[in-house]
Design a protein around this motif. Structure first.
Motif, PDB file in Angstrom:
ATOM      1  N   UNK A 153       0.848  -1.187   0.000  1.00 45.47           N
ATOM      2  CA  UNK A 153       0.000   0.000   0.000  1.00 45.47           C
ATOM      3  C   UNK A 153       0.883   1.235   0.000  1.00 45.47           C
ATOM      4  N   UNK A 154       0.462   2.213  -0.772  1.00 43.77           N
ATOM      5  CA  UNK A 154       1.205   3.463  -0.905  1.00 43.77           C
ATOM      6  C   UNK A 154       0.284   4.602  -0.495  1.00 43.77           C
ATOM      7  N   UNK A 155       0.785   5.492   0.357  1.00 47.33           N
ATOM      8  CA  UNK A 155       0.021   6.665   0.762  1.00 47.33           C
ATOM      9  C   UNK A 155       0.814   7.916   0.424  1.00 47.33           C
ATOM     10  N   UNK A 156       0.206   8.791  -0.376  1.00 50.18           N
ATOM     11  CA  UNK A 156       0.835  10.042  -0.787  1.00 50.18           C
ATOM     12  C   UNK A 156       0.070  11.213  -0.166  1.00 50.18           C
ATOM     13  N   UNK A 159      -3.662  19.327   3.938  1.00 50.36           N
ATOM     14  CA  UNK A 159      -2.987  18.457   2.968  1.00 50.36           C
ATOM     15  C   UNK A 159      -3.974  17.459   2.376  1.00 50.36           C
ATOM     16  N   UNK A 160      -3.628  16.901   1.224  1.00 47.93           N
ATOM     17  CA  UNK A 160      -4.509  15.979   0.520  1.00 47.93           C
ATOM     18  C   UNK A 160      -3.868  14.595   0.498  1.00 47.93           C
ATOM     19  N   UNK A 161      -4.642  13.586   0.897  1.00 53.10           N
ATOM     20  CA  UNK A 161      -4.110  12.230   1.019  1.00 53.10           C
ATOM     21  C   UNK A 161      -4.724  11.340  -0.049  1.00 53.10           C
ATOM     22  N   UNK A 172      -9.824  17.599  -4.650  1.00 51.01           N
ATOM     23  CA  UNK A 172      -9.377  18.285  -3.436  1.00 51.01           C
ATOM     24  C   UNK A 172     -10.272  19.501  -3.209  1.00 51.01           C
ATOM     25  N   UNK A 173     -10.858  19.576  -2.024  1.00 52.65           N
ATOM     26  CA  UNK A 173     -11.686  20.718  -1.650  1.00 52.65           C
ATOM     27  C   UNK A 173     -10.845  21.590  -0.727  1.00 52.65           C
TER      28      UNK A 173
END
Length: 827
Positions: free
Chosen positions: A200-203, A243-245, A237-238
């Motif tokens: 799993x990758x989380x940015x 930050x946006x995940x 993205x709102x």
């Protein structure tokens, strides 16, 4: 101690969108006084051109870490080069249009105290010369058409303990983006789950310039090492400043390790009202880190020891000006030795080093500084600015490198006097908390040398990983006392040697000094605080909770010429290195290789066999080998087969209650034990009688079968020069380098190991001469002039490619021997 798991990455903007451009500013004008300007190419180190002089940064100090009680004159401490003072850089750049664009300048490092002006208006400054920083340019400062940028720098006296370099010694870029964009170091990648089956990758992405409640489409593709898109997340993205995940699943991931440095890329595209406004690329590697109490360090689930070296930032004769080819050369040599890790001692690294470690497979401990606020080591060192800058510097460092696959651990300091001070633990907690807040996936360590203090005041128990400098005699006790149940040799050995120089009699000796200002290549001499490498090998081999070591140092560096640091001019470079200042391996290189390189065999003989005047005298022979035994044959006479000694853990329990600097009370007993450790890792024939001729070694496998043999012969009269390059082709980029080893041979081709004649160099065609060095810590020859004395029969010449394809012809000549010529293709 919890296990740490990580998937890292490096955020790099590549200018793939019309709205984002990344322009390197290479051509500048430079002046020391703002009147006499000359053209230079950045990266640029103004001080490396010398001249060397004893008076340059002469420091009268008491080095408490070395047990000194009174101040003494330290000569050559910062390399004897004229780095102190001010310098000024200026250049111009064109901006066709400024409408709908925002600008920033990224500095990979500027030594030091840079102040930046654009079109005459100061837009920002920084203090620490090693740190990367960026400055967002206020609106309206940059105008359409021609613009100017000026950078002023100042290196203060008594600001360093080694050669820091001077000037714009790392790269500078102008970054242009749309108002809505990903800011510098604005992404963070982790991999919460890693297995051979899936990861799993989380940015996490910062988005700057968005209006409140604005909707921005964020599309991120995960691109595999072969260029294939393996996962996509396309979401909205709102904007509320948060930050946006984005999360991803990658099947059958290619895991990053030193043996398989596989790198992925997260390509993030921001779109507003259907128009792409920014593309930001984040490079990362999929891998897991686990630091398991009592068991050790596991990379991708595999038990792994750190076989590391400490590295200063200078590149020997190139100075502090960063060069990617030179860094790659260092990593290549270290990997051949079997090393798998580097500690960036004691400063933030150049981004090129981290990038290369990602690509080539070398783990990194990234370290910021070696001074906090309590009792600074240097009058104008980092301690003088710690209170104002430490938090900002640490945040930049962690955000810059927290995505890099190669970075596996943070260090927050080295031998800081705050170990003793009343506020030391609180300073440590502050720095460690910054790392935990910005990157909870990697552990934090610190190089500690005051064992009694850090055990008694809680300093050592506060760290994620206790790192000890030169304390193998205390490892077992520290393991029992401390809560982490893991120990790291953050700095080990401090063995000293000069390439090709041997002292008689051969003996274990601390702080040895000689009239020629050299140290013995027998690898049995060390500083008062340290030991021979064999002791650290033993600790690594015998205890699983011992997660490895970082040797002081991989390469020699400018400054810190211990043991010749007190009124010992002309010494001005270290002799700690496994590899010398000319990038030539010392004998010790093969000792480490014999233990660390498990893929290839090692068989190395020392010393050389040219000893006119020693006929009939005992001249010990050592063999560093990966084989268990070998036979020594000198001029046809066998001196017998030697086998490596029994694996027996070293026991320092009798000295555990002693003060570290009272260790001389147990000196004789300890040296006997250390010698037993030496016999475990090298083969030694003490009773060899020197006569000119031939030394032959036959190595045997564990079953007694002959495996390999090597011969060293007495060389005759010098006859011709020999050139040995590290490569035959160069890239036509104006920066690529070839390292050429220059030696003298007799008429039969035997290398003359003690020749010291001066050699001149000439270069023609599609490149130019860049620098030279010989590894002699006392040599005052200037690096940038095309002539160098051989030291122990060798020197290095460095040639740089031009920007036009073609052929470089390099020639070396010297009095009394035939010249040599070699050519290289530039393409």
């Amino acid at each position: 101690m919890r296990g740490f798991f990580i998937l890292p990455a490096l955020a790099i903007s590549l200018g793939v969108s019309a709205q984002r451009s990344d322009t390197a500013l290479k051509q500048w004008e430079f002046s020391r006084d703002m009147s006499d300007w000359k053209s230079v190419s950045v990266p640029h180190d103004w001080a490396i051109y010398g001249p060397f002089d004893r008076s340059n940064d002469l420091q009268k100090v008491t080095v408490e870490q070395n047990g000194e009680k009174t101040a003494t004159w330290k000569t050559g401490r910062t390399g004897g080069l004229p780095y102190i003072g001010k310098g000024y850089y200026r250049t111009t750049f064109e901006v066709p249009d400024t409408a709908g664009q925002v600008f920033s300048f990224e500095f990979d490092g500027a030594m030091s105290n840079p102040r930046v002006k654009v079109n005459g208006k100061e837009i920002g400054h920084w203090a620490y010369g090693y740190n990367s920083f960026y400055i967002n340019v206020p609106a309206g400062v940059i105008v359409p058409g021609k613009n100017s940028i000026e950078v002023s720098l100042e290196n203060k006296e008594k600001s360093s303990r080694w050669y820091p370099g001077a000037g714009l010694y790392r790269n500078v870029r102008l970054v242009t983006t749309s108002p809505v964009h990903v800011p510098t170091w604005g992404t963070y990648v982790i991999t919460p789950v890693v297995s051979a089956k899936e990861a799993s990758v989380r940015l996490t992405t910062e988005i700057a310039g968005a209006a409140k409640a604005q909707k921005i489409l964020v599309k991120t593709d995960i691109i595999s090492p072969d260029g294939t898109v393996v996962a996509t997340n396309n979401s909205v993205y709102h904007a509320q400043g948060q930050p946006f995940v984005q999360d991803f699943l990658v099947e059958k991931p290619q895991l990053w390790s030193p043996d398989t440095p596989c790198l992925y890329e997260a390509r993030t595209t921001l779109s507003v009202d259907g128009k792409d406004v920014d593309v930001y690329n984040t490079r990362f590697g999929i891998r897991s880190l686990e630091y398991i109490p009592e068991k050790g360090f596991f990379l991708n689930g595999e038990y792994t020891k750190f076989k590391g070296v400490c590295q200063h930032h200078d590149l020997g004769p190139l100075g502090a000006a960063v060069n990617k080819a030179a860094l790659a050369r260092q990593i290549e040599m270290l990997k051949d030795m079997g090393a798998n890790a580097i500690r960036t001692s004691h400063n933030m690294p150049a981004p090129e080093l981290v990038e290369l470690c990602d690509q080539m497979g070398m783990m990194l401990m990234v370290e910021p500084f070696d001074d906090w606020s309590f009792r600074p080591k240097s009058q104008n060192g980092y301690g003088s600015i710690f209170g104002e800058w430490a938090q900002k510097d640490m945040e930049n460092m962690v955000k810059h490198y927290r995505n890099n696959a190669s970075v596996v651990m943070w260090s927050v300091g080295n031998e800081v006097p705050s170990q003793w001070g009343p506020d030391g633990v609180s300073e440590l907690v502050m720095l460690q908390d910054i790392c935990h807040r910005l990157d909870p996936t990697r552990p934090v360590t610190c190089g500690m040398d005051q064992y009694g203090a850090v055990i008694d005041n809680g300093f050592a128990s506060t760290l994620d990983i206790p790192g000890f400098n030169y304390k193998p005699q205390y490892y077992t006790q520290a393991y029992e006392i401390l809560p982490q149940k893991l120990i790291l040799g953050s700095e080990t050995a401090s063995t000293v040697s000069s390439r090709g120089v041997y002292m008689f009699p051969m003996e274990l000796k601390a702080g040895a000094k000689y009239p020629n200002h050299q140290s013995s290549g027998y690898d049995t001499e060390f500083c008062s605080w340290s030991n021979i490498p064999d002791v650290d090998f033993s600790m690594d081999d015998d205890y699983p909770w011992m997660i490895g070591q970082f040797v002081w140092t991989g390469f020699d560096y400018l400054g810190e010429p211990s043991p010749y640091d007190t009124d010992s001019w002309p010494n001005h470079s270290s002799v700690f290195g496994i590899i010398d200042l000319a990038s030539l391996p010392k004998d010790r290189y093969y000792l480490y290789r014999s233990q660390w390189n498990k893929k290839e065999s090692t068989l190395h003989i020392l010393p050389h066999w040219n000893w006119k005047g020693r006929e009939g005298e005992k001249t010990p022979v050592m063999v560093y080998t990966s084989y268990p035994s070998a036979e020594l044959i000198v001029n046809g006479k066998s001196y017998g087969i030697k086998s490596k000694g029994e694996a027996k853990p070293l026991d320092y329990s009798k000295r555990l209650s002693m003060s570290f600097y009272d260790r001389d009370k147990a000196w004789d007993e300890d040296r006997v034990q250390d010698k037993a450790g030496m016999e475990r890792y090298r083969l030694v024939w003490d009773d060899v009688v020197y006569q000119p001729g031939e030394v032959r070694v036959v190595a045997y496998n564990a079953d007694g079968s002959k495996a390999e043999e090597k011969t060293v012969r007495t060389a005759g009269k010098a006859h011709h020069l020999v050139l040995t390059p590290n490569r035959s082709k160069l890239a036509a980029d104006g920066e690529d380098l070839v390292y050429i080893t220059v030696q003298v041979a007799d008429k039969d081709g035997n290398i003359v190991p003690d020749d010291s004649r001066a050699v001149k160099f000439a270069t023609k065609g599609a490149g130019s001469f860049r620098a030279t060095a010989n590894g002699d810590p006392t040599s005052l020859r200037l690096f940038h002039l095309p002539e160098m004395d051989l030291f122990s029969g060798a020197a290095t010449a460095i040639v740089q490619a031009g920007k036009t394809p073609g052929v470089i012809t390099f020639e070396a000549s010297a009095k009394g021997v035939k010249p040599a010529k070699i050519s290289f293709v530039v393409e």
